[in-house]
Design a protein around this motif. Structure first.
Motif, mmCIF file in Angstrom:
data_model
loop_
_atom_site.group_PDB
_atom_site.id
_atom_site.type_symbol
_atom_site.label_atom_id
_atom_site.label_comp_id
_atom_site.label_asym_id
_atom_site.label_seq_id
_atom_site.Cartn_x
_atom_site.Cartn_y
_atom_site.Cartn_z
ATOM 1 N N ARG A 476 2.981 -36.946 58.050
ATOM 2 C CA ARG A 476 2.823 -38.066 57.116
ATOM 3 C C ARG A 476 4.182 -38.698 56.792
ATOM 4 O O ARG A 476 4.281 -39.922 56.614
ATOM 5 N N ALA A 477 5.200 -37.879 56.697
ATOM 6 C CA ALA A 477 6.532 -38.413 56.399
ATOM 7 C C ALA A 477 7.000 -39.330 57.532
ATOM 8 O O ALA A 477 7.580 -40.402 57.280
ATOM 9 N N LEU A 478 6.780 -38.930 58.782
ATOM 10 C CA LEU A 478 7.178 -39.761 59.916
ATOM 11 C C LEU A 478 6.405 -41.080 59.931
ATOM 12 O O LEU A 478 6.964 -42.139 60.234
ATOM 13 N N VAL A 479 5.114 -41.012 59.602
ATOM 14 C CA VAL A 479 4.302 -42.225 59.568
ATOM 15 C C VAL A 479 4.762 -43.149 58.453
ATOM 16 O O VAL A 479 4.896 -44.372 58.638
ATOM 17 N N ARG A 480 5.029 -42.584 57.281
ATOM 18 C CA ARG A 480 5.493 -43.408 56.155
ATOM 19 C C ARG A 480 6.836 -44.076 56.478
ATOM 20 O O ARG A 480 7.065 -45.242 56.140
ATOM 21 N N GLU A 481 7.696 -43.331 57.137
ATOM 22 C CA GLU A 481 8.997 -43.880 57.512
ATOM 23 C C GLU A 481 8.842 -45.070 58.462
ATOM 24 O O GLU A 481 9.515 -46.098 58.315
ATOM 25 N N ALA A 482 7.957 -44.947 59.440
ATOM 26 C CA ALA A 482 7.735 -46.033 60.402
ATOM 27 C C ALA A 482 7.167 -47.262 59.712
ATOM 28 O O ALA A 482 7.595 -48.396 59.974
ATOM 29 N N ILE A 483 6.200 -47.052 58.834
ATOM 30 C CA ILE A 483 5.577 -48.189 58.156
ATOM 31 C C ILE A 483 6.552 -48.850 57.193
ATOM 32 O O ILE A 483 6.587 -50.080 57.066
ATOM 33 N N ALA A 484 7.362 -48.059 56.546
ATOM 34 C CA ALA A 484 8.369 -48.629 55.642
ATOM 35 C C ALA A 484 9.329 -49.536 56.403
ATOM 36 O O ALA A 484 9.827 -50.537 55.865
ATOM 37 N N ALA A 485 9.591 -49.176 57.660
ATOM 38 C CA ALA A 485 10.478 -50.000 58.499
ATOM 39 C C ALA A 485 9.698 -51.076 59.245
ATOM 40 O O ALA A 485 10.272 -51.760 60.103
ATOM 41 N N LYS A 486 8.410 -51.215 58.909
ATOM 42 C CA LYS A 486 7.525 -52.213 59.539
ATOM 43 C C LYS A 486 7.433 -52.018 61.053
ATOM 44 O O LYS A 486 7.308 -52.967 61.826
ATOM 45 N N ARG A 487 7.507 -50.749 61.492
ATOM 46 C CA ARG A 487 7.284 -50.412 62.902
ATOM 47 C C ARG A 487 5.848 -49.904 63.027
ATOM 48 O O ARG A 487 5.555 -48.748 62.714
ATOM 49 N N TYR A 488 4.971 -50.767 63.468
ATOM 50 C CA TYR A 488 3.550 -50.410 63.536
ATOM 51 C C TYR A 488 3.117 -49.956 64.930
ATOM 52 O O TYR A 488 2.122 -49.262 65.066
ATOM 53 N N LEU A 489 3.845 -50.372 65.954
ATOM 54 C CA LEU A 489 3.557 -49.907 67.305
ATOM 55 C C LEU A 489 4.675 -48.955 67.705
ATOM 56 O O LEU A 489 5.806 -49.368 67.993
ATOM 57 N N LEU A 490 4.383 -47.660 67.693
ATOM 58 C CA LEU A 490 5.414 -46.644 67.897
ATOM 59 C C LEU A 490 5.691 -46.437 69.379
ATOM 60 O O LEU A 490 4.777 -46.460 70.208
ATOM 61 N N SER A 491 6.939 -46.185 69.676
ATOM 62 C CA SER A 491 7.343 -45.919 71.056
ATOM 63 C C SER A 491 6.916 -44.524 71.468
ATOM 64 O O SER A 491 6.444 -43.719 70.653
ATOM 65 N N ASP A 492 7.142 -44.254 72.740
ATOM 66 C CA ASP A 492 6.800 -42.935 73.276
ATOM 67 C C ASP A 492 7.534 -41.818 72.546
ATOM 68 O O ASP A 492 6.902 -40.856 72.076
ATOM 69 N N PRO A 493 8.863 -41.889 72.359
ATOM 70 C CA PRO A 493 9.549 -40.802 71.636
ATOM 71 C C PRO A 493 9.065 -40.667 70.189
ATOM 72 O O PRO A 493 8.930 -39.552 69.678
ATOM 73 N N GLU A 494 8.845 -41.795 69.507
ATOM 74 C CA GLU A 494 8.390 -41.729 68.115
ATOM 75 C C GLU A 494 7.015 -41.080 68.020
ATOM 76 O O GLU A 494 6.746 -40.255 67.133
ATOM 77 N N THR A 495 6.132 -41.449 68.927
ATOM 78 C CA THR A 495 4.779 -40.877 68.919
ATOM 79 C C THR A 495 4.829 -39.379 69.188
ATOM 80 O O THR A 495 4.137 -38.588 68.532
ATOM 81 N N LYS A 496 5.675 -38.978 70.132
ATOM 82 C CA LYS A 496 5.757 -37.556 70.457
ATOM 83 C C LYS A 496 6.285 -36.729 69.286
ATOM 84 O O LYS A 496 5.913 -35.554 69.127
ATOM 85 N N SER A 497 7.138 -37.321 68.469
ATOM 86 C CA SER A 497 7.624 -36.596 67.288
ATOM 87 C C SER A 497 6.463 -36.250 66.370
ATOM 88 O O SER A 497 6.423 -35.161 65.780
ATOM 89 N N ILE A 498 5.511 -37.164 66.236
ATOM 90 C CA ILE A 498 4.329 -36.902 65.399
ATOM 91 C C ILE A 498 3.413 -35.901 66.081
ATOM 92 O O ILE A 498 2.853 -35.004 65.433
ATOM 93 N N LEU A 499 3.258 -36.021 67.405
ATOM 94 C CA LEU A 499 2.391 -35.092 68.128
ATOM 95 C C LEU A 499 2.879 -33.654 67.984
ATOM 96 O O LEU A 499 2.068 -32.721 67.869
ATOM 97 N N ARG A 500 4.187 -33.462 67.978
ATOM 98 C CA ARG A 500 4.733 -32.101 67.859
ATOM 99 C C ARG A 500 4.328 -31.451 66.541
ATOM 100 O O ARG A 500 4.140 -30.234 66.472
ATOM 101 N N THR A 501 4.208 -32.242 65.492
ATOM 102 C CA THR A 501 3.837 -31.657 64.194
ATOM 103 C C THR A 501 2.421 -31.089 64.220
ATOM 104 O O THR A 501 2.069 -30.297 63.351
ATOM 105 N N TYR A 502 1.627 -31.507 65.181
ATOM 106 C CA TYR A 502 0.262 -30.968 65.326
ATOM 107 C C TYR A 502 0.153 -29.981 66.489
ATOM 108 O O TYR A 502 -0.940 -29.688 66.961
ATOM 109 N N GLY A 503 1.290 -29.496 66.952
ATOM 110 C CA GLY A 503 1.280 -28.439 67.955
ATOM 111 C C GLY A 503 0.954 -28.888 69.353
ATOM 112 O O GLY A 503 0.696 -28.040 70.222
#
Length: 892
Positions: A476-503
């Motif tokens: 949730r922190a990574l998602v909030r950070e992206a939205i705060a920066a108005k980045r709504y379409l996440l890149s491959d590295p950004e998406t993978k950072s979120i995927l790692r939090t779910y194992g």
């Protein structure tokens, strides 16, 4: 969701027709004729100030002049008059009305639409409204025809609910010709109040209805529909005919998953998840209803075919193969008995050809033999009329088998007038009777699909032990950070950072803003690497050379990065350049490229997509769709519904994929989408799966601001596990976890049941039960958290295995007025306060939901429970002559 006062709508003792008329062809005249001609035994009161009498009956000037409050009012007056009429009816004590008038959405001078004024007028009196723009309803068993249908309906046990009034007359006429009767026939109209979910709830508990048929055009309240549908499908067959299979010009998705998850695919997934059956034609709808009502529950999918000629039998076998059905394989003992029974030279195989002159007795003996074969789950008997054997004699011989057989028997009577009597005999004996071999096989395959859907509803999934616990806070922190920066379409590295939090396993990936950073990232990862350009404006980067693989040196990385930047500027000059993605090369000679993703459906909310991946994902069009939340059983079904599933099982020396890892990935994606409402689209493509596991190569995620108008859970069609209700307390010298039950608790729940004494089982079930059946276990552990709640008290034993010590269960009615409770404590732990703990947990939960009262029943011998609830404020009274105790606690 509410069934309140619907009994006045569907079983009224009196009816007032507001807007009755004698003008030929008018709505008021048609309704009055139908009400009087149907044999309705209740009072019918015409209302219209223009007449003193109508059809020989007193006609009343208005609602105030009626001799009493009608149970049901049927309104067909001009739209502007309806709000005032509804208010008058409510004041008089009427609790249900059918509004046939159209145009009720028009706005009045005061700003509110007439529709809203009508609803506001009904609300204080709990007056239920069917419509507006409804074609009415019929309850043939009561002689009630409060509709504009051109023909009446035969009484029966099938309920038909339609979102199209125009369909009513045609279906009624078609059904009458075929002798099909109805318990109810309901045209919903615009569903301003009473909608599909309400009607499903009512019909699910209606003893006069054995099957429910739905004609659906659109859905507005997916959560309500899914809860009602799942509850109804547990008690009786529910069949759905959905209009509008073609896509309707939905805006283009920004992801491959969004493009794949068409609205019709999502609706199919919802029907499967609810345990219902979808058909494609009106005739199939009624045919399937009859077949499901008559046939024995299938315990397998293997069909045997018996015919008095080769041609019809082969047609049936071809239809079975085309429908991907399963042929029965007879045992050696069965084949030997058939050798002795049939003419010499019969060809062994799935189709048993009895030859043209097969006698009724030969039919009977053959069918009896096949129905006893352990390799046969159902038998289809086909009979073509012959000059030497009367079809009715064959029907007389085989129809009695329905009563004695433990397996499904189907029949097909080829022809018209010559087999009419045979078909009637079969139907009269509750033996499904079809007109062609293809129709008969289609009916059998409907049974197969219905069985699969019901199994999904009832099957207890295995434990998710070993699955990584998600770090939800980090995600949730990574998602909030992206939205705060108005980045709504996440890149491959950004998406993978979120995927790692779910194992989820991902290929090591680093982002780089410049070519020099890309080279440095390659050095840290280690060669060879893959480099991909980052731009939110081009979905398929490989199409323009935006992806380069197997780069094995800094020079190769630098040249590839320069080349792809140049190509982007040439082909897409308006595209935004955001840098490069550098990732380790994933090596596997036997890996399959798959896609796992998520998309947002406008009706059902988040959906999960699985299928064959890679660059040709939309061309291969091999995918399936499911509704979250997923468990391992549902994830497996999602995989099995694709063509690539057969490849994943291994072939020609290629090992099978690690299915545990693949299914865990699907479940974790489902959890992530359920937990984070800002995720609206997700692509994991490709996800490489092989015998070692599953790893994400490329990932893309689209975010949006979550709707804060209500609970974030409301976006899900099925409420996920309510983690917020978990609570840890101190008990008996150690921690005890109180939490909602999960489907994966099946094994522990079975052990809990086995630890109860026979008396404790009887106190809970009111009958003696030696063991829980699979369907009962599923019913206890797979609950609809919107409708009911079961809390367990659990802890780990000395071996580290979680065990269930007590269960508290509460089931509320659809109106959340009354909730029935039950509390059971493991027999060896009684007297230690667990019962009181579980009961207080239920009371607190019901109070938080605004439930009005909690009630329960207990056998007179069960003094322990009655004594406990008295201390908690319950009143206890003797309910009947047998001494059954009723326990009640008023909460509000």
């Amino acid at each position: 969701m509410s069934v309140r006062n619907l009994e006045h709508l569907f079983a009224p003792k009196s009816v007032a027709l507001i807007g009755a008329s004698e003008r030929p062809g008018s709505l008021g005249a048609t309704l009055l004729h139908n009400l009087l001609a149907g044999g309705y035994q209740g009072q019918v009161w015409p209302v219209n100030p223009k007449y003193e009498t109508l059809a020989g009956r007193t006609c009343y000037a208005g609602v105030a002049e009626l001799p009493g409050a009608p149970d049901l009012a049927v309104i067909c007056t001009p739209p502007a008059t309806i709000p005032a009429i509804v208010r008058q009816l409510g004041e008089a004590g009427t609790r249900a009305a059918v509004v046939l008038s159209s145009g009720v959405d028009a706005r009045s001078g005061r700003g509110r639409s007439l529709r809203q004024q009508m609803l506001d007028a009904a609300h204080p009196y709990l007056l239920r409204l069917l419509g507006p723009n409804s074609a009415g309803l019929l309850t043939p068993g009561r002689g009630l025809n409060a509709s504009v249908a051109a023909s009446s309906a035969l009484p029966g046990r099938i309920a038909f609910v339609s979102q199209s009034g125009a369909l009513m007359s045609g279906v009624l006429d078609w059904a009458r010709m075929r002798g099909i009767g109805f318990s109810h026939f309901i045209a919903l109209g615009d569903s301003a109040d009473v909608d599909l979910g309400d009607v499903l709830d009512y019909l699910a508990s209606d003893g006069g209805t054995s099957a429910i048929l739905l004609y659906v055009q659109d859905l507005r309240y997916a959560r309500k529909f899914m809860s009602a549908a799942r509850a109804a499908a547990r008690s009786k067959p529910v069949l759905v005919l959905k209009a509008g299979r073609e896509e309707d010009g939905t805006p283009a998705a920004a992801s491959e998953s969004g493009a794949l998850a068409g609205s019709d695919d999502v609706f199919d997934a919802a029907i499967r998840r609810a345990g219902m059956l979808r058909v494609t034609t009106t005739e199939q709808l009624f045919s399937a209803a009859e077949t499901l009502a008559y046939a024995r529950p299938l315990h397998g999918e293997r069909l045997a075919i018996v015919s008095n000629g080769a041609g019809p039998g082969v047609l049936a076998r071809d239809a079975l193969a085309y429908g991907k059905g399963v042929e029965a394989a007879f045992s050696a003992a069965t084949n030997e008995k058939l050798d002795a029974l049939l003419a010499p030279g019969w060809r062994r195989g799935n189709v048993v050809n009895l030859r043209n002159a097969a006698s009724p007795e030969l039919y009977r003996q053959t069918l009896e033999l096949l129905l006893q074969d352990p390799g046969v789950d159902a038998v289809l008997a086909i009979q073509s009329p012959t000059a030497t054997v009367a079809s009715r004699d064959v029907a007389d011989a085989i129809a009695p088998l329905v009563k004695t057989a433990s397996k499904t028997l189907l029949s097909c009577w080829l022809g018209g007038e010559a087999v009419r009597e045979a078909r009637a005999i079969a139907s009269g004996a509750r033996l499904p009777a079809f007109r062609t071999p293809e129709d008969a096989v289609a009916g059998f395959l409907q049974l197969v699909q219905y069985r699969r859907n019901q199994n999904l509803l009832m099957e207890v999934p295995p434990s998710m032990a070993g699955t990584v616990a998600p770090d939800r806070a980090a995600a949730r922190a990574l998602v909030r950070e992206a939205i705060a920066a108005k980045r709504y379409l996440l890149s491959d590295p950004e998406t993978k950072s979120i995927l790692r939090t779910y194992g989820l396993a991902v290929v090591e990936t680093r982002s780089a803003s410049t070519i020099d950073e890309a080279v440095a990232a390659s050095e840290r990862i280690g060669y060879p690497v893959a480099v991909k350009i980052l731009t939110p404006d081009v979905m398929h980067k490989s199409d323009f050379g935006g992806v380069t693989l197997d780069l094995d040196s800094p020079e190769a990385v630098r040249a590839a990065a320069q080349r792809m930047r140049r190509r982007l500027e040439e082909l897409f000059p308006q595209a935004k350049f955001e840098g490069y993605s550098v990732q380790a090369m994933a090596r596997s000679t036997h890996a399959h490229e798959l896609i796992v993703g998520a998309a947002l459906d406008p009706v059902f909310g988040p959906v999960i997509v699985f299928g064959q991946g890679g660059v040709a994902v939309e061309v291969t069009d091999d995918h399936s769709v499911g509704l979250p939340p997923l468990n391992l059983v549902l994830a497996r079904d999602l995989v099995d519904r694709t063509r690539v599933a057969r490849l994943l099982a291994g072939y020609r020396g290629r090992p099978a994929v690690n299915m545990d890892a693949l299914l865990a990935s699907l479940v974790q994606v489902s959890r992530m989408v359920s937990d984070i409402p800002e995720i609206v689209e997700l692509d994991l493509n490709p996800l490489l799966a092989d015998s070692r596991g599953a790893v994400v190569l490329d990932a893309r995620m689209r975010l949006a601001l979550a709707d804060r108008s209500g609970s974030t859970l409301d976006r899900l069609a099925i409420r996920p596990y309510p983690r917020e209700l978990e609570e840890t307390i101190d008990w008996n010298g150690g921690p005890l976890l109180l939490r909602p039950i999960r489907p994966e608790d099946g094994p522990a729940h079975l052990a809990f049941f086995d630890a109860l004494t026979p008396d404790d089982v009887r106190y809970r079930m009111f009958v003696r039960i030696r063991e829980l059946q699979p369907s009962q276990l599923a019913r206890f552990t797979q609950i609809d958290y919107d409708r009911e709640m079961a809390f367990i008290a659990t802890r780990k034993n000395s071996a580290g295995v979680a065990e269930t010590l007590a269960v508290g269960r509460v089931v509320a009615d659809p109106d959340n007025i009354t909730a029935e409770f039950a509390v059971t404590v493991r027999s060896d732990l009684k007297g230690m306060g667990l019962g009181k703990i579980m009961m207080q947990k239920l009371i607190d939960y019901c109070r938080s939901r605004g439930t009005r009262e909690i009630v329960g029943e207990a056998l007179p011998q069960n003094s322990r429970i009655t004594g406990m609830v008295r201390k908690l404020g319950f009143t206890v009274r003797t309910k009947d002559e047998e001494g059954m105790r009723e326990m009640r606690l008023v909460l509000r």
